[in-house]
Design an enzyme around this catalytic site. Structure first.
Site, PDB file in Angstrom:
ATOM      1  N   ASN A   7      22.276 -34.290 -19.207  1.00  0.00           N
ATOM      2  CA  ASN A   7      22.117 -34.724 -17.810  1.00  0.00           C
ATOM      3  C   ASN A   7      22.999 -35.937 -17.534  1.00  0.00           C
ATOM      4  O   ASN A   7      23.745 -36.373 -18.399  1.00  0.00           O
ATOM      5  CB  ASN A   7      20.647 -35.030 -17.516  1.00  0.00           C
ATOM      6  CG  ASN A   7      20.124 -36.135 -18.403  1.00  0.00           C
ATOM      7  OD1 ASN A   7      20.565 -37.269 -18.326  1.00  0.00           O
ATOM      8  ND2 ASN A   7      19.198 -35.789 -19.294  1.00  0.00           N
ATOM      9  N   LYS A  15       1.929 -39.391 -12.968  1.00  0.00           N
ATOM     10  CA  LYS A  15       2.493 -39.534 -14.329  1.00  0.00           C
ATOM     11  C   LYS A  15       1.854 -40.727 -15.051  1.00  0.00           C
ATOM     12  O   LYS A  15       1.582 -40.662 -16.244  1.00  0.00           O
ATOM     13  CB  LYS A  15       4.007 -39.725 -14.269  1.00  0.00           C
ATOM     14  CG  LYS A  15       4.759 -38.409 -14.113  1.00  0.00           C
ATOM     15  CD  LYS A  15       6.261 -38.585 -14.028  1.00  0.00           C
ATOM     16  CE  LYS A  15       6.882 -37.293 -13.536  1.00  0.00           C
ATOM     17  NZ  LYS A  15       8.260 -37.426 -13.086  1.00  0.00           N
TER      18      LYS A  15
HETATM   19  N1  CTP Z   1       9.978 -38.476 -20.890  1.00  0.00           N
HETATM   20  C1  CTP Z   1       9.773 -38.378 -22.259  1.00  0.00           C
HETATM   21  N2  CTP Z   1       9.943 -37.193 -22.885  1.00  0.00           N
HETATM   22  C2  CTP Z   1      10.294 -36.083 -22.195  1.00  0.00           C
HETATM   23  C3  CTP Z   1      10.506 -36.173 -20.793  1.00  0.00           C
HETATM   24  C4  CTP Z   1      10.339 -37.396 -20.167  1.00  0.00           C
HETATM   25  O1  CTP Z   1       9.460 -39.378 -22.891  1.00  0.00           O
HETATM   26  N3  CTP Z   1      10.452 -34.939 -22.840  1.00  0.00           N
HETATM   27  C5  CTP Z   1       9.762 -39.774 -20.242  1.00  0.00           C
HETATM   28  C6  CTP Z   1      10.971 -40.368 -19.559  1.00  0.00           C
HETATM   29  O2  CTP Z   1      11.699 -41.216 -20.441  1.00  0.00           O
HETATM   30  C7  CTP Z   1      10.348 -41.179 -18.434  1.00  0.00           C
HETATM   31  C8  CTP Z   1       9.074 -40.402 -18.115  1.00  0.00           C
HETATM   32  O3  CTP Z   1       8.816 -39.586 -19.242  1.00  0.00           O
HETATM   33  O4  CTP Z   1       9.950 -42.466 -18.861  1.00  0.00           O
HETATM   34  C9  CTP Z   1       9.131 -39.534 -16.896  1.00  0.00           C
HETATM   35  O5  CTP Z   1      10.253 -38.694 -16.947  1.00  0.00           O
HETATM   36  P1  CTP Z   1      10.534 -37.700 -15.738  1.00  0.00           P
HETATM   37  O6  CTP Z   1      11.738 -36.897 -16.043  1.00  0.00           O
HETATM   38  O7  CTP Z   1      10.459 -38.442 -14.440  1.00  0.00           O
HETATM   39  O8  CTP Z   1       9.227 -36.794 -15.719  1.00  0.00           O
HETATM   40  P2  CTP Z   1       8.690 -35.678 -16.655  1.00  0.00           P
HETATM   41  O9  CTP Z   1       7.553 -36.232 -17.430  1.00  0.00           O
HETATM   42  O10 CTP Z   1       9.785 -35.046 -17.443  1.00  0.00           O
HETATM   43  O11 CTP Z   1       8.080 -34.660 -15.563  1.00  0.00           O
HETATM   44  P3  CTP Z   1       8.852 -33.791 -14.427  1.00  0.00           P
HETATM   45  O12 CTP Z   1      10.213 -33.463 -14.974  1.00  0.00           O
HETATM   46  O13 CTP Z   1       7.958 -32.620 -14.273  1.00  0.00           O
HETATM   47  O14 CTP Z   1       8.897 -34.661 -13.199  1.00  0.00           O
END
Ligand code: CTP
Length: 409
Positions: free
Chosen positions: A219, A347
Site C-alpha cells: 500500500n 476499533k
Molecule cells: N492493524 C494491525 N494489523 C492488521 C491491520 C491493522 O495491527 N492486520 C492496525 C493498524 O496499524 C492500525 C489499526 O490496526 O493501528 C487500524 O488499522 P485500519 O487499517 O484502520 O483498520 P483495520 O483494523 O485493518 O480494519 P478495516 O480495514 O476493516 O477498517
C-alpha cells in the site's frame, strides 16, 4: 538579552539561522548574538540576496562556522549541507523572512540552500517576517502565512512603525530580543523531556505480502507519521524501537530499527519487542489479507485470467492489546474513508485500546504519503473526540504524545 529570559536547559541547542534578503538583514546579527549569549550554538544560512545587505563573512566571524549560501559552491565543505545543516538543528529561525521566502516555504519550492533546508528540517521552525506594509497586507502574503501556520511554522508578527521605505504600518522586523525570547521558549517546549523513562514500540510503514518471488501486495504508506512519532518521542526523552515495514524515508537517528516486511513478520517482531515496551503505537499500514499461497516460482502468463485467493493476516494491534502486561499503553490508528469517528470508536472498543488516532484518508491534506495529517484522537477514558486541524506530521505526533502523557496521569 533581558534578565527575564531563563537559561535554556539540557544540552547545548543547535540553531540554524536563515537570513533572507531584506534591509532588516543586519538585525539578524543581534539575533545571532542574543542566541549565543543564551548558550546556543548558531550556524547561519543566507540567501544570495541577503548577501547584498550583509556580508557572509560577518556571520562567519561571529558564529565561527562556514556560512552556507549556495551548497553547490566549491568552498562548501559539506556535499549534502542542506540535509546535515537542517537535520542537526534543534530549531530553524528565519530572520528576516521576506515575502518571497514565505511564498517559497508555503509552496514547498526548494530552489536554493535555505529553501531546501526548510523542506529537509524536522525541527520546529520560527520565522520573523519583515517587508513593506503593502507587501505584508497583500492577500497572497497573508494566504501564504496562513498555510505556514497550518504547516506548524511559528510566526513572530512584525512590528508597526516607520519603515525604511518611509511607509508607516506593520512590516518592520520584530525586535531581535523578542525573536530570541520566542526562540528560547520554543526550545524549552521542544526540549520538554516529559517522556523520559517511557519505552516506545512503534510500527511504521507498509507491509508487503508476496504473491510469488517478484510480485507482492502492498500500500501507499510512506512511514512518515510513524517516523514523526519516533522522532518526537525521542526528543521528549523516550527510548524508541521501531518495527518497520516498507518505508520511503530513512528512520530518524537514535532509534532501534527492527525490519519486518510482512504482517506475520511484524506480528512476531512486535510480540517479541513488546515485552520491553511501556507504550505501543500501531502506525503501520498492515495488510489485512495476504495471498493464501505464495507461488514458489514466478507465475507465468499462460492463463487468460487468474484468481488470487487471499486470507486474513494477524491483527498486530489487537494481539498486542490482548496480551499486554505491566501497564503497557496501546495506541492505534484508524484509516477511514467514511464515518471516521464512529468507525474509530468501534476499533477502539473492539481492539481494547487506550487511544485511537483517526484520520480521513480521502482528504488531500491527510493520510498516506502526505506531509500533513488532520487527526481526531479518542481515548478509552474520554470518548469525546479531540478533533485537530491539518497539522504537520511532526506537530500531529507531538499532539498524540501529549495524549500519551495525559493517559499516564
Ligand atoms: N492493524 C494491525 N494489523 C492488521 C491491520 C491493522 O495491527 N492486520 C492496525 C493498524 O496499524 C492500525 C489499526 O490496526 O493501528 C487500524 O488499522 P485500519 O487499517 O484502520 O483498520 P483495520 O483494523 O485493518 O480494519 P478495516 O480495514 O476493516 O477498517
Amino acid at each position: 538579552m533581558s534578565a527575564s529570559n531563563p537559561p535554556v536547559p539540557v544540552t547545548i541547542p543547535n540553531i540554524a539561522l536563515g537570513v533572507s534578503g531584506g534591509i532588516a538583514a543586519y538585525k539578524a546579527i543581534e539575533v545571532l548574538r542574543g542566541l549565543q549569549r543564551a548558550g546556543c550554538n548558531v550556524r547561519v544560512a543566507m540567501t544570495k540576496r541577503a548577501c547584498e545587505f550583509v556580508q557572509p563573512l560577518t556571520f562567519r566571524a561571529l558564529s565561527g562556522s562556514h556560512v552556507v549560501v549556495d551548497d553547490y559552491a566549491p568552498d562548501n565543505p559539506d556535499p549534502i549541507a542542506h540535509i546535515t545543516f537542517s537535520q542537526t538543528a534543534d530549531l530553524l529561525i528565519v530572520a528576516p523572512a521576506t515575502a518571497n521566502i514565505i511564498a517559497k516555504f508555503a509552496n514547498g519550492v526548494a530552489d536554493d540552500f535555505l529553501t531546501s533546508t526548510y523542506l529537509a528540517c524536522f525541527a520546529p521552525v520560527l520565522i520573523a517576517p519583515a517587508m513593506n506594509t503593502t507587501m505584508w497586507e497583500h492577500p497572497a502574503t497573508q494566504r501564504n502565512l496562513q498555510q505556514l501556520r497550518a504547516d506548524g511554522v511559528h510566526i513572530i508578527q512584525p512590528d508597526a512603525g516607520e519603515m525604511a521605505c518611509g511607509t508607516i504600518g506593520p512590516g518592520r522586523l520584530s525586535e531581535p530580543e523578542r525573536i530570541v525570547a520566542a526562540a528560547l521558549d520554543l526550545l524549552r517546549t521542544a526540549q520538554k523531556r516529559d517522556l523520559t523513562g517511557e519505552r516506545f514500540l512503534i510500527t511504521v510503514g507498509a507491509t508487503r505480502e508476496e504473491i510469488d518471488p517478484v510480485r507482492f501486495i502492498s500500500n501507499r504508506s510512506s512511514g512518515r507519521m510513524g517516523f514523526a512519532l519516533a522522532e518526537a518521542a525521542l526528543k521528549r526523552g523516550g527510548d524508541v524501537t521501531i518495527v518497520a515495514g516498507i518505508t520511503t524515508l530513512d528512520p530518524p537517528a537514535g532509534v532501534k530499527v527492527v525490519r519486518a516486511l510482512s504482517a506475520t513478520e511484524m506480528d512476531q517482531a512486535v510480540a517479541r519487542e513488546s515485552r520491553n515496551a511501556s507504550v505501543f503505537i500501531g502506525a503501520a499500514a498492515i495488510a489485512d489479507y495476504r495471498p493464501a499461497q505464495r507461488a514458489e516460482q514466478k507465475i507465468k502468463k499462460t492463463e487468460e485470467s487468474v484468481t488470487l485467493t487471499l486470507e486474513r493476516t494477524p491483527d498486530v494491534l489487537a494481539n498486542v492489546a490482548a496480551s499486554r502486561q505491566n501497564g503497557l499503553l496501546v495506541v492505534g490508528f484508524a484509516a477511514e474513508t467514511e464515518n471516521v469517528v464512529a468507525n474509530a470508536q468501534e476499533k477502539l472498543r473492539s481492539k481494547k485500546l487506550d487511544a485511537i488516532v483517526a484520520n480521513d484518508v480521502t482528504r488531500s491534506d491527510s493520510g498516506f504519503d502526505t506531509t500533513t495529517n488532520a487527526i481526531t484522537i479518542i481515548t478509552a477514558k474520554n470518548t469525546d473526540p479531540l478533533e485537530l486541524p491539518a497539522l504537520s506530521k511532526n506537530e500531529a505526533a507531538n499532539r498524540i504524545l501529549d495524549v500519551v502523557v495525559s493517559l499516564r496521569k
